[in-house]
Design a protein around this motif. Structure first.
Motif, PDB file in Angstrom:
ATOM      1  N   UNK A 122     -13.110  14.714  -8.809  1.00  0.00           N
ATOM      2  CA  UNK A 122     -13.727  15.958  -9.279  1.00  0.00           C
ATOM      3  C   UNK A 122     -13.851  15.953 -10.784  1.00  0.00           C
ATOM      4  N   UNK A 123     -13.248  16.975 -11.432  1.00  0.00           N
ATOM      5  CA  UNK A 123     -13.326  17.078 -12.893  1.00  0.00           C
ATOM      6  C   UNK A 123     -12.160  16.380 -13.584  1.00  0.00           C
ATOM      7  N   UNK A 124     -11.211  15.842 -12.812  1.00  0.00           N
ATOM      8  CA  UNK A 124      -9.959  15.342 -13.391  1.00  0.00           C
ATOM      9  C   UNK A 124      -9.950  13.821 -13.536  1.00  0.00           C
ATOM     10  N   UNK A 125      -9.491  13.350 -14.700  1.00  0.00           N
ATOM     11  CA  UNK A 125      -9.292  11.926 -14.958  1.00  0.00           C
ATOM     12  C   UNK A 125      -7.811  11.711 -15.275  1.00  0.00           C
ATOM     13  N   UNK A 126      -7.195  10.717 -14.638  1.00  0.00           N
ATOM     14  CA  UNK A 126      -5.763  10.461 -14.813  1.00  0.00           C
ATOM     15  C   UNK A 126      -5.543   9.025 -15.241  1.00  0.00           C
ATOM     16  N   UNK A 127      -4.737   8.859 -16.267  1.00  0.00           N
ATOM     17  CA  UNK A 127      -4.356   7.527 -16.723  1.00  0.00           C
ATOM     18  C   UNK A 127      -3.087   7.064 -16.007  1.00  0.00           C
ATOM     19  N   UNK A 128      -3.059   5.815 -15.574  1.00  0.00           N
ATOM     20  CA  UNK A 128      -1.856   5.242 -14.995  1.00  0.00           C
ATOM     21  C   UNK A 128      -1.408   5.880 -13.699  1.00  0.00           C
ATOM     22  N   UNK A 129      -2.273   6.635 -13.057  1.00  0.00           N
ATOM     23  CA  UNK A 129      -1.939   7.293 -11.805  1.00  0.00           C
ATOM     24  C   UNK A 129      -3.142   7.273 -10.883  1.00  0.00           C
ATOM     25  N   UNK A 130      -2.862   7.371  -9.583  1.00  0.00           N
ATOM     26  CA  UNK A 130      -3.948   7.439  -8.624  1.00  0.00           C
ATOM     27  C   UNK A 130      -3.414   7.646  -7.230  1.00  0.00           C
ATOM     28  N   UNK A 131      -3.522   8.850  -6.718  1.00  0.00           N
ATOM     29  CA  UNK A 131      -3.048   9.156  -5.376  1.00  0.00           C
ATOM     30  C   UNK A 131      -3.698   8.251  -4.342  1.00  0.00           C
ATOM     31  N   UNK A 132      -4.918   7.809  -4.625  1.00  0.00           N
ATOM     32  CA  UNK A 132      -5.678   7.038  -3.644  1.00  0.00           C
ATOM     33  C   UNK A 132      -5.079   5.672  -3.340  1.00  0.00           C
ATOM     34  N   UNK A 133      -4.168   5.171  -4.171  1.00  0.00           N
ATOM     35  CA  UNK A 133      -3.467   3.921  -3.855  1.00  0.00           C
ATOM     36  C   UNK A 133      -2.329   4.262  -2.906  1.00  0.00           C
ATOM     37  N   UNK A 134      -2.665   4.372  -1.636  1.00  0.00           N
ATOM     38  CA  UNK A 134      -1.679   4.768  -0.630  1.00  0.00           C
ATOM     39  C   UNK A 134      -1.995   4.058   0.691  1.00  0.00           C
ATOM     40  N   UNK A 135      -1.069   4.083   1.654  1.00  0.00           N
ATOM     41  CA  UNK A 135      -1.274   3.337   2.901  1.00  0.00           C
ATOM     42  C   UNK A 135      -2.511   3.746   3.691  1.00  0.00           C
ATOM     43  N   UNK A 136      -2.910   5.020   3.636  1.00  0.00           N
ATOM     44  CA  UNK A 136      -4.086   5.456   4.383  1.00  0.00           C
ATOM     45  C   UNK A 136      -5.357   4.864   3.788  1.00  0.00           C
ATOM     46  N   UNK A 137      -5.545   5.027   2.483  1.00  0.00           N
ATOM     47  CA  UNK A 137      -6.761   4.520   1.845  1.00  0.00           C
ATOM     48  C   UNK A 137      -6.817   2.994   1.943  1.00  0.00           C
ATOM     49  N   UNK A 138      -5.677   2.339   1.782  1.00  0.00           N
ATOM     50  CA  UNK A 138      -5.669   0.870   1.847  1.00  0.00           C
ATOM     51  C   UNK A 138      -5.978   0.373   3.253  1.00  0.00           C
ATOM     52  N   UNK A 139      -5.562   1.097   4.274  1.00  0.00           N
ATOM     53  CA  UNK A 139      -5.909   0.739   5.657  1.00  0.00           C
ATOM     54  C   UNK A 139      -7.420   0.850   5.871  1.00  0.00           C
ATOM     55  N   UNK A 140      -8.001   1.952   5.385  1.00  0.00           N
ATOM     56  CA  UNK A 140      -9.452   2.124   5.496  1.00  0.00           C
ATOM     57  C   UNK A 140     -10.172   1.041   4.703  1.00  0.00           C
ATOM     58  N   UNK A 141      -9.679   0.747   3.496  1.00  0.00           N
ATOM     59  CA  UNK A 141     -10.285  -0.297   2.675  1.00  0.00           C
ATOM     60  C   UNK A 141     -10.276  -1.637   3.399  1.00  0.00           C
ATOM     61  N   UNK A 142      -9.137  -2.002   3.950  1.00  0.00           N
ATOM     62  CA  UNK A 142      -9.010  -3.301   4.602  1.00  0.00           C
ATOM     63  C   UNK A 142      -9.856  -3.391   5.861  1.00  0.00           C
ATOM     64  N   UNK A 143      -9.902  -2.326   6.650  1.00  0.00           N
ATOM     65  CA  UNK A 143     -10.550  -2.391   7.951  1.00  0.00           C
ATOM     66  C   UNK A 143     -12.015  -1.965   7.935  1.00  0.00           C
ATOM     67  N   UNK A 144     -12.382  -1.039   7.026  1.00  0.00           N
ATOM     68  CA  UNK A 144     -13.727  -0.473   7.084  1.00  0.00           C
ATOM     69  C   UNK A 144     -14.400  -0.337   5.728  1.00  0.00           C
TER      70      UNK A 144
END
Length: 287
Positions: A122-144
């Motif tokens: 959205x409107x937010x930028x974060x340095x050195x952080x990212x909720x998206x690096x998590x088991x759910x997103x990585x599973x979707x990344x790997x499989x789809x």
């Protein structure tokens, strides 16, 4: 763009191309991999309603200059989506590219140990952080995940930590969403800038069933599929709320004959959503 990958919706293709064109001017040669995940990868992307989620691979270490430029990319790369939101006077910004930047040298780490370079949503930028690096997103990344730039996801050596997938979802349910439900049932329900509490509640109510499905089955589904799962799984008294949330998700009129007068009471609706979430969380098991 790769010719042997699944086609992206035209609007997504254009938005990603624009974003990467800006990225290549601001941080030339640094974005070595770019993968579309989220609703696009799950086959549930909706024009004018969905964001575009991505995982980007950054070559080398990111210094202060790179972080400043990634922050600028967040703004400049999303100008068309922000412009459309302003034109339509919408508080949300559908079509925004939201994602996480990960150093190429960290890709093979277990996902919960990865410290992202940066992220924006959205409107937010974060340095050195990212909720998206998590088991759910990585599973979707790997499989789809859809490869736009770089090797295919299965060639990256990713570790989504499948043994922690259930635990991670339970922790989200008993942490973030339990807190959210408590606030929704209070006199001060969650809201966002320019978005009333009842709209925020309807936009959130399908997330806990989605996590519940992953806890039970080990598979990740879209919010739309989570609505169907919730209709099959939870008591009929919740069905009008679920159907209303799905209709809003799809941009459709409210279903006729909902059967629950409280759904027409905007002040009551967040409390009802909180009650439903509490039931979903309890059903998922202890966190």
């Amino acid at each position: 763009m790769l010719s042997n990958r699944p086609p992206l919706p035209d609007e997504v293709e254009r938005a990603v191309s624009r974003y990467l064109s800006v990225a290549d001017r601001l941080v030339p040669g640094r974005i070595r991999g770019f993968y579309v995940v989220g609703s696009v990868a799950l086959g549930a992307w909706r024009s004018g309603r969905s964001d575009i989620d991505f995982v980007a691979v950054v070559d080398g270490d990111a210094g202060e200059r790179d972080l400043r430029r990634l922050s600028l990319l967040h703004k400049a790369g999303n100008v068309p989506a922000a412009g459309q939101a302003l034109i339509r006077a919408r508080p949300a910004v559908p079509g925004t590219l939201n994602g996480v930047f990960v150093a190429s040298g960290d890709l093979r780490e277990p996902v919960t140990r990865i410290r992202p370079v940066a992220s924006h949503s959205g409107w937010r930028f974060k340095r050195g952080r990212g909720f998206e690096a998590n088991p759910v997103v990585w599973k979707v990344l790997l499989e789809k995940g859809v490869t736009v730039r770089g090797p295919a996801p299965h060639e990256l050596g990713l570790d989504p930590e499948p043994g922690r997938l259930r635990e991670w979802n339970l922790r989200q349910l008993h942490g973030h969403f339990s807190t959210w439900a408590g606030r929704a049932m209070s006199g001060r329900p969650p809201r966002k800038p320019l978005q009333p509490a009842h709209r925020v509640a309807l936009a959130t109510v399908l997330s806990p069933p989605r996590l519940h499905h992953t806890v039970v089955t080990g598979e990740v589904i879209s919010k739309e599929a989570a609505a169907e799962y919730a209709l099959d799984t939870f008591e009929a008294r919740w069905h009008p709320l679920i159907r209303l949330a799905l209709a809003r998700r799809l941009g459709l009129p409210a279903p006729a004959g909902g059967g629950d007068a409280s759904l027409s009471d905007r002040r009551r609706l967040p409390h009802l959503a909180g009650e439903f979430m509490r039931e979903v969380i309890t059903s998922a098991g202890p966190g």
